[in-house]
Every structure is written in structure tokens, then in C-alpha cells.
Motif scaffolding. Structure first.
Motif, PDB file in Angstrom:
ATOM      1  N   ILE A  91       1.030  -0.965  -0.125  1.00 27.63           N
ATOM      2  CA  ILE A  91       0.154  -0.638   0.289  1.00 27.63           C
ATOM      3  C   ILE A  91       0.444   1.274  -0.173  1.00 27.63           C
ATOM      4  CG2 ILE A  91      -1.657   0.741   1.123  1.00 27.63           C
ATOM      5  CD1 ILE A  91      -2.779  -1.602   2.174  1.00 27.63           C
ATOM      6  N   SER A  92       1.846   1.394   1.195  1.00 29.39           N
ATOM      7  CA  SER A  92       2.332   2.413   0.764  1.00 29.39           C
ATOM      8  C   SER A  92       3.278   3.410   0.077  1.00 29.39           C
ATOM      9  CB  SER A  92       3.062   2.712   2.766  1.00 29.39           C
ATOM     10  OG  SER A  92       2.496   2.700   3.200  1.00 29.39           O
ATOM     11  N   VAL A  93       4.283   1.652  -0.738  1.00 25.42           N
ATOM     12  CA  VAL A  93       5.265   1.882  -1.302  1.00 25.42           C
ATOM     13  C   VAL A  93       4.408   2.215  -2.852  1.00 25.42           C
ATOM     14  CG1 VAL A  93       7.170   0.770  -2.461  1.00 25.42           C
ATOM     15  CG2 VAL A  93       7.187   1.067   0.528  1.00 25.42           C
ATOM     16  N   ALA A  94       3.612   1.392  -3.084  1.00 22.97           N
ATOM     17  CA  ALA A  94       3.061   1.204  -4.168  1.00 22.97           C
ATOM     18  C   ALA A  94       1.943   2.458  -4.603  1.00 22.97           C
ATOM     19  CB  ALA A  94       1.431   0.396  -4.099  1.00 22.97           C
ATOM     20  N   ILE A  95       1.834   3.143  -3.289  1.00 23.56           N
ATOM     21  CA  ILE A  95       1.613   4.391  -3.841  1.00 23.56           C
ATOM     22  C   ILE A  95       2.155   5.300  -4.353  1.00 23.56           C
ATOM     23  CG2 ILE A  95      -0.435   6.388  -2.632  1.00 23.56           C
ATOM     24  CD1 ILE A  95      -1.692   4.242  -1.597  1.00 23.56           C
ATOM     25  N   VAL A  96       2.968   5.885  -2.965  1.00 23.03           N
ATOM     26  CA  VAL A  96       4.229   6.629  -3.520  1.00 23.03           C
ATOM     27  C   VAL A  96       5.030   6.554  -4.320  1.00 23.03           C
ATOM     28  CG1 VAL A  96       6.137   7.769  -2.854  1.00 23.03           C
ATOM     29  CG2 VAL A  96       4.306   7.219  -0.873  1.00 23.03           C
ATOM     30  N   GLY A  99       2.419   6.674  -7.293  1.00 22.62           N
ATOM     31  CA  GLY A  99       1.556   7.977  -7.498  1.00 22.62           C
ATOM     32  C   GLY A  99       3.291   8.728  -8.450  1.00 22.62           C
ATOM     33  N   THR A 100       4.632   8.696  -8.156  1.00 21.39           N
ATOM     34  CA  THR A 100       5.662   9.838  -8.372  1.00 21.39           C
ATOM     35  C   THR A 100       5.846   8.830 -10.508  1.00 21.39           C
ATOM     36  OG1 THR A 100       6.233   9.601  -6.802  1.00 21.39           O
ATOM     37  CG2 THR A 100       8.183   9.667  -8.090  1.00 21.39           C
ATOM     38  N   PHE A 101       5.576   8.156 -10.278  1.00 17.54           N
ATOM     39  CA  PHE A 101       6.118   7.200 -11.957  1.00 17.54           C
ATOM     40  C   PHE A 101       4.680   8.195 -12.710  1.00 17.54           C
ATOM     41  CE2 PHE A 101       4.969   4.153 -15.074  1.00 17.54           C
ATOM     42  CZ  PHE A 101       5.684   3.832 -15.745  1.00 17.54           C
ATOM     43  N   ILE A 102       3.850   7.770 -12.028  1.00 17.82           N
ATOM     44  CA  ILE A 102       2.461   8.088 -12.812  1.00 17.82           C
ATOM     45  C   ILE A 102       2.095   9.575 -13.018  1.00 17.82           C
ATOM     46  CG2 ILE A 102      -0.232   9.485 -13.041  1.00 17.82           C
ATOM     47  CD1 ILE A 102      -0.620   6.125 -12.206  1.00 17.82           C
ATOM     48  N   HIS A 103       3.270  10.699 -12.359  1.00 15.76           N
ATOM     49  CA  HIS A 103       2.888  12.054 -12.318  1.00 15.76           C
ATOM     50  C   HIS A 103       4.371  12.312 -13.222  1.00 15.76           C
ATOM     51  CE1 HIS A 103       3.525  16.198 -11.609  1.00 15.76           C
ATOM     52  NE2 HIS A 103       4.730  15.671 -10.877  1.00 15.76           N
TER      53      HIS A 103
END
Length: 151
Positions: A91-96, A99-103
Motif C-alpha cells: 500500500i504505502s510504497v505502491a502508492i508513493v 504516484g511518482t511514476f504516473i506524475h
């Protein structure tokens, strides 16, 4: 697929469908006196003060069914730490990181570039005194048309 099923089968098999569906099945048959059959009162010495009027005692559900997260069957410490690591990384690492990858993905369809190029052309045409758009998309003098007699 079979390896995933074998990993989650212990969790699925522990689900109590009767409690999930809102029904409760109670056996009315008397206990058999078969060899090896143990009663809760045989396993735990109980003082008469803790028994109710029928001789039943309250069983702690955490002693009979420990908190099981589905990661390790026998060791509750390893099970809990595997659950914590799975939730942290899942959850934590996947979201961070997700999200950075998509940004920072590149401009899909070059939409931002097209807007910047259009703004640059508008400023250039305004500076030269030309209209923003002309009636002809291409300059008519640069178009080479076939002659009608070449067929």
C-alpha cells in the motif's frame, strides 16, 4: 494460478460461511463418549465460581482461534510481521512510487507540446501583423495540380 490458489486456500477454508450469511447451526445431538473425545472442561480446570447454572464455562476465542492473517500457519509472530510488511510494501510504497511514476510519465499525445507550439505561433503572427488563421490551410501557390490533359 494454482500456486496462488494454494497460498490463499488456508485463508478461504477458515471462513465461516454460516456467520457471514447470518445463520447459525447448532447441533442438538448429545456428546459421544468416544475414546479421545475431549471436552473443554476436561482441558481447563475451572473453578465452580466461573461456571454458569448448566456447568458451561466461557471459552476465550483468542485461545482457540488465534489472530490469523493468512501469511504463516504456525508462528503468529511471523504471521503478523509478514502482514505488516505486505501492507507496507503493497500500500504505502505502491502508492508513493506509483504516484511518482504516473506524475513523471511523458506527455501522452504531445498535448502540452501542441499547446506551447500554438501559443508560440500566435505570438509570432501577432508580432508580424498577420491574421491568426487564414482562409487557406496551405499556400495556394505551392500546390502543384495535375493538368487535365495528362490522363
Amino acid at each position: 494460478m494454482a500456486s496462488r490458489l494454494s497460498r490463499i486456500w488456508p485463508v478461504v477454508s477458515r471462513v465461516r460461511w454460516s456467520s457471514a450469511l447470518g445463520t447459525r447451526c447448532v447441533s442438538q445431538t448429545p456428546k459421544s463418549s468416544a475414546a479421545g473425545a475431549a471436552v473443554v472442561s476436561d482441558l481447563q480446570p475451572v473453578s465452580p465460581a466461573l461456571q454458569d447454572s448448566h456447568g458451561h464455562t466461557e471459552v476465550n476465542p483468542f485461545e482457540t482461534n488465534p489472530d490469523f492473517h493468512g501469511f504463516h500457519h504456525h508462528d503468529s509472530f511471523v504471521d503478523e510481521w509478514n502482514m505488516r510488511l505486505a501492507f507496507f510494501f503493497g500500500i504505502s510504497v505502491a502508492i508513493v512510487i506509483g504516484g511518482t511514476f504516473i506524475h513523471y510519465l511523458p506527455d501522452h499525445g504531445m498535448r502540452q507540446w501542441a499547446r506551447r507550439e500554438a501559443e508560440r505561433l500566435i505570438k509570432q503572427r501577432e508580432a508580424e501583423g498577420l491574421p491568426l488563421m487564414t482562409e487557406n490551410y496551405y499556400e495556394p501557390g505551392k500546390i502543384i495540380l495535375p493538368s487535365s490533359g495528362d490522363e
